[in-house]
Design a protein around this motif. Structure first.
Motif, PDB file in Angstrom:
ATOM      1  N   PRO A  86      22.104  -0.044 -38.425  1.00  0.00           N
ATOM      2  CA  PRO A  86      20.802  -0.265 -39.083  1.00  0.00           C
ATOM      3  C   PRO A  86      19.774  -0.933 -38.174  1.00  0.00           C
ATOM      4  O   PRO A  86      18.629  -0.484 -38.082  1.00  0.00           O
ATOM      5  N   ALA A  87      20.165  -1.995 -37.505  1.00  0.00           N
ATOM      6  CA  ALA A  87      19.228  -2.677 -36.599  1.00  0.00           C
ATOM      7  C   ALA A  87      18.904  -1.809 -35.396  1.00  0.00           C
ATOM      8  O   ALA A  87      17.760  -1.781 -34.927  1.00  0.00           O
ATOM      9  N   THR A  90      16.456   0.788 -36.438  1.00  0.00           N
ATOM     10  CA  THR A  90      15.155   0.164 -36.657  1.00  0.00           C
ATOM     11  C   THR A  90      14.413  -0.062 -35.344  1.00  0.00           C
ATOM     12  O   THR A  90      13.218   0.240 -35.224  1.00  0.00           O
ATOM     13  N   VAL A  91      15.118  -0.575 -34.340  1.00  0.00           N
ATOM     14  CA  VAL A  91      14.480  -0.848 -33.048  1.00  0.00           C
ATOM     15  C   VAL A  91      14.014   0.443 -32.390  1.00  0.00           C
ATOM     16  O   VAL A  91      12.895   0.525 -31.872  1.00  0.00           O
ATOM     17  N   MET A  93      13.215   3.320 -33.766  1.00  0.00           N
ATOM     18  CA  MET A  93      12.101   3.939 -34.469  1.00  0.00           C
ATOM     19  C   MET A  93      10.825   3.104 -34.378  1.00  0.00           C
ATOM     20  O   MET A  93       9.717   3.660 -34.274  1.00  0.00           O
ATOM     21  N   ILE A  94      10.938   1.778 -34.416  1.00  0.00           N
ATOM     22  CA  ILE A  94       9.752   0.931 -34.252  1.00  0.00           C
ATOM     23  C   ILE A  94       9.111   1.202 -32.896  1.00  0.00           C
ATOM     24  O   ILE A  94       7.890   1.348 -32.781  1.00  0.00           O
ATOM     25  N   MET A 327      14.656  -9.440 -37.979  1.00  0.00           N
ATOM     26  CA  MET A 327      15.608  -8.329 -38.001  1.00  0.00           C
ATOM     27  C   MET A 327      16.853  -8.710 -38.795  1.00  0.00           C
ATOM     28  O   MET A 327      17.381  -7.906 -39.563  1.00  0.00           O
ATOM     29  N   VAL A 331      16.848  -6.624 -42.165  1.00  0.00           N
ATOM     30  CA  VAL A 331      17.611  -5.411 -41.882  1.00  0.00           C
ATOM     31  C   VAL A 331      19.111  -5.696 -41.830  1.00  0.00           C
ATOM     32  O   VAL A 331      19.861  -5.216 -42.684  1.00  0.00           O
ATOM     33  N   GLU A 332      19.551  -6.450 -40.851  1.00  0.00           N
ATOM     34  CA  GLU A 332      20.985  -6.602 -40.607  1.00  0.00           C
ATOM     35  C   GLU A 332      21.747  -7.152 -41.804  1.00  0.00           C
ATOM     36  O   GLU A 332      22.746  -6.574 -42.244  1.00  0.00           O
TER      37      GLU A 332
END
Length: 364
Positions: A86-87, A90-91, A93-94, A327, A331-332
């Motif tokens: 997940p993290a 996220t990184v 895609m950000i 994060m 997220v995490e």
């Protein structure tokens, strides 16, 4: 006493160690990517290579523990996925979406085939296929968006091999397999190092850094998990040998012994001299590790603090720390199982009740 019931596995310093290792990588990369000579003292004191190797040692110890404590391979796989992806997603895609603000390309040039390739390659942990985004950081010393992600590929590959190794352990006994894989890994890395030196090609150096070449650190960590009672009984001998080997290795390389010696020191500080449940605040080490590189790149590209290296370093630390905390909370933590020791520890801490949770699983 079985290692599975060892009280040192209930209270350890691994969370803090991983944060220190991630912080070390952040500091060294801040100097290496910026080239600011005033920050040169960092690389003379700290080593990102050693920190990454230490990460692998901790993973070897904790991931084998995670598998042994999982009821099924599926439950083990779910824990691994929930902790790391997940993290990571996220990184990636950000960066892919937001870094258009730092691109020399227009919208059409940015969202091109290269952008699509970057997204899919990085989401699949194949960062080497497309490490850059169109026009992003093209004036920096290095144009890679997140050069720290290469280790995640190795981690994932290691996660996939753990069930196979455990199967071999149960069929042929632990020690022979651990020793065999350890020496094969060292031999692989050593062979490619010789080839790289003779050919002058950096490709072989990179290949040597990949999974077979790093397995010696994972397996050394695994050794201390499976043979923890032996380590406790003979800890003095282990430490004297390890410190001696690492001291000699600074002047005369000992590639066969260095991974095991490093693992000895890392596991010692991880399990002894317990300083408290650092996980009660959350695990920010992963966020620091996967966020610091693009933060450094953005600051360098923007030109902020160009004349003030120490302010630049402070900005990197503050921005990365803030991002890591966010994060973790947004997220995490949301993807962890409720029985995760981080979730229970945080709940206990917030309610001001003495913590009795168990710190045993790297991916929780």
């Amino acid at each position: 006493m079985s290692q599975y019931a060892n009280p040192r596995l209930t209270a350890n310093n691994f969370d803090l160690l991983r944060l220190l290792f991630a912080g070390t990588v952040l500091l060294v990369h801040s100097y290496e990517l910026s080239g600011f000579q005033q920050l040169g003292i960092i690389s003379s004191v700290l080593s990102s290579a050693v920190a990454v190797k230490a990460f692998f040692v901790v993973s070897g110890f904790l991931i084998f523990m995670s598998f042994e404590r999982s009821t099924t391979i599926i439950s083990y796989a779910k824990k691994r996925f929930r902790r790391i992806y997940p993290a990571y997603f996220t990184v990636v895609m950000i960066c892919a979406i937001s870094l258009i603000a730092f691109s020399s390309e227009n919208i059409g040039g940015y969202f091109s085939f290269a952008w699509v390739k970057y997204v899919f390659a990085n989401l699949a942990f194949l960062n080497f296929l497309q490490p850059t985004l169109p026009g992003v950081f093209d004036s920096n010393k290095l144009a890679a968006v997140n050069g720290a992600l290469w280790t995640l590929k190795i981690e994932v590959m290691f996660y996939l091999t753990v069930p196979l190794f455990v199967l071999l352990f149960r069929r042929f006994a632990h020690l022979p397999i651990l020793i065999l894989v350890y020496f094969l890994s060292v031999a692989y890395a050593g062979f490619l190092a010789v080839v790289a030196e003779r050919t002058g090609s950096g490709v072989y150096v990179e290949l040597g850094r990949q999974l077979p070449g790093q397995l010696s650190y994972f397996m050394a960590g695994a050794f201390f998990y499976y043979f923890l009672p032996l380590f406790e009984r003979r800890i003095g001998y282990f430490l004297v040998a390890a410190v001696s080997i690492l001291s000699v290795n600074m002047f005369f390389p000992l590639p066969i012994l260095e991974p095991f010696a490093l693992a000895t020191v890392v596991v010692f500080f991880g399990l002894f001299f317990y300083i408290g449940n650092f996980g009660k605040y959350g695990d920010f080490s992963y966020g620091v590790y996967i966020l610091h590189f693009p933060v450094i790149q953005v600051l360098l590209y923007s030109g902020w603090f160009r004349e003030s290296p120490w302010y630049f370093l402070m900005a990197v630390i503050l921005m990365t720390t803030g991002g890591a905390v966010a994060m973790w909370h947004f997220v995490e933590k949301r993807f962890l199982f409720r029985k995760s020791h981080y979730i229970t520890a945080t709940s206990v801490y917030e309610n001001a009740v003495p913590n009795t949770s168990v710190n045993t699983d790297a991916a929780r």
